[in-house]
Write a protein that holds these residues in place. Sequence first.
Motif, PDB file in Angstrom:
ATOM      1  N   MET A   1       0.677  -1.493  -0.143  1.00  0.00           N
ATOM      2  CA  MET A   1      -0.202   0.553  -0.280  1.00  0.00           C
ATOM      3  C   MET A   1       0.597   1.428   0.071  1.00  0.00           C
ATOM      4  N   TRP A   2       0.753   2.093  -1.189  1.00  0.00           N
ATOM      5  CA  TRP A   2       1.789   3.414  -1.101  1.00  0.00           C
ATOM      6  C   TRP A   2       0.610   4.806  -0.851  1.00  0.00           C
ATOM      7  N   LYS A  45      -7.678  -6.770 -13.006  1.00  0.00           N
ATOM      8  CA  LYS A  45      -7.555  -6.998 -11.881  1.00  0.00           C
ATOM      9  C   LYS A  45      -8.101  -5.924 -11.029  1.00  0.00           C
ATOM     10  N   LYS A  46      -8.786  -6.278  -9.513  1.00  0.00           N
ATOM     11  CA  LYS A  46      -9.391  -5.340  -9.579  1.00  0.00           C
ATOM     12  C   LYS A  46      -8.805  -4.971  -7.692  1.00  0.00           C
ATOM     13  N   ILE A  47      -8.932  -3.308  -8.046  1.00  0.00           N
ATOM     14  CA  ILE A  47      -8.577  -2.648  -6.949  1.00  0.00           C
ATOM     15  C   ILE A  47      -9.352  -1.479  -6.035  1.00  0.00           C
ATOM     16  N   VAL A  48      -8.954  -1.447  -4.971  1.00  0.00           N
ATOM     17  CA  VAL A  48      -9.586   0.200  -4.779  1.00  0.00           C
ATOM     18  C   VAL A  48      -8.877   1.024  -4.382  1.00  0.00           C
ATOM     19  N   LEU A  63      -4.681  13.462  -1.360  1.00  0.00           N
ATOM     20  CA  LEU A  63      -3.967  11.753  -0.632  1.00  0.00           C
ATOM     21  C   LEU A  63      -4.244  10.663  -0.991  1.00  0.00           C
ATOM     22  N   ILE A  64      -3.921  10.427  -1.725  1.00  0.00           N
ATOM     23  CA  ILE A  64      -4.507   9.029  -2.307  1.00  0.00           C
ATOM     24  C   ILE A  64      -3.567   8.009  -1.118  1.00  0.00           C
ATOM     25  N   ARG A  65      -4.483   6.286  -2.043  1.00  0.00           N
ATOM     26  CA  ARG A  65      -3.983   5.194  -1.082  1.00  0.00           C
ATOM     27  C   ARG A  65      -3.875   4.601  -2.112  1.00  0.00           C
ATOM     28  N   ALA A  66      -3.536   3.232  -2.391  1.00  0.00           N
ATOM     29  CA  ALA A  66      -4.084   2.254  -3.241  1.00  0.00           C
ATOM     30  C   ALA A  66      -2.667   0.871  -3.298  1.00  0.00           C
ATOM     31  N   ASP A  67      -3.321   0.002  -3.991  1.00  0.00           N
ATOM     32  CA  ASP A  67      -2.178  -1.169  -3.997  1.00  0.00           C
ATOM     33  C   ASP A  67      -2.320  -2.211  -4.879  1.00  0.00           C
ATOM     34  N   HIS A  68      -1.290  -0.545  -6.019  1.00  0.00           N
ATOM     35  CA  HIS A  68      -1.239  -0.996  -7.024  1.00  0.00           C
ATOM     36  C   HIS A  68      -0.530  -0.153  -8.166  1.00  0.00           C
ATOM     37  N   ASP A  69       0.248  -0.048  -9.452  1.00  0.00           N
ATOM     38  CA  ASP A  69       1.013   0.690  -9.714  1.00  0.00           C
ATOM     39  C   ASP A  69       0.745   1.972  -9.729  1.00  0.00           C
TER      40      ASP A  69
END
Length: 286
Positions: A1-2, A45-48, A63-69
């Motif tokens: 998570m970035w 691929k599903k991400i939120v 502020l963005i938080r996600a778990d993908h490229d």
Amino acid sequence: MWEEKVSVSGPYDFDLALNRLALDPLHSVEMEKRLVRVPLVFKNKKIVAEVIGTGSLENPEFLIRADHDKETTLQRLTEIFQWNVALIHIHEHFQTTELKNLFNEHYGTPLVLEFDPFSSLIKSIIHQQLNLKFAFTLTERFVKTYGEELDGVWFYPSPEKVAQLTVEELRELQFSGRKAEYVIGIAELAASRQLDFEKMKSKPDAEVAQELIKIRGIGPWTVENFLMFALGRPNLFPMGDIGIQNALKKYFNLDEKPTPAQMEKYKEPWNPYLSYASLYLWRSIE
């Protein structure tokens, strides 16, 4: 998570954008936290992604938080929230027109896109000729029956899944037979890539319109809606839209709804930002 901070040029009224998103019960919005959770699909691929407003109207920050490229996620979020559009130029353009007061009143309203082009088209079909309350109910029923939930966020079913459904299954949810046929037909075209949403992004409006209008269930209103809210095209004015007609009637104190000839005359000075004129007129009666 970035996590990543994104700053864009103001004005940008994120609270107003969240307000509009919150009208749809399928969206995951927390107004007090100024947060929306966005369902994104990259190559199946599903991400939120979480988007949190941390700035102000004049100095918008997120502020963005996600778990993908990171790069592809930020690129897609920029498209959806139209962070690359300088709203100040659009605002200045309308200061010389009759819509000046409207643009002052709804200063910094962005055109926020639907989260996914396929779901945008399906939602338009479901919403056709229904009152808004039942349209949202029916869409929610459809997504919660055939879609997928991830981290409390709902994803519309994929074209492949919808293409496998029967008219009878959708009738059970209270779809009309015709509407069920339209939804399944569009899903079949999208699943077989005869409808290629990625390619549409680089095609001119007229070409996209030509491609869509041939499809059963898609009329001019749906085409214009799709160009505006799925592809973010800036210069559309759905003259057949009842909401726009009512907003013009109210704004210009007309005795009755404007005629097509009147609307043609009104909209001339609003070029090349007709989508924003449409959006702000809708806002004025929401």
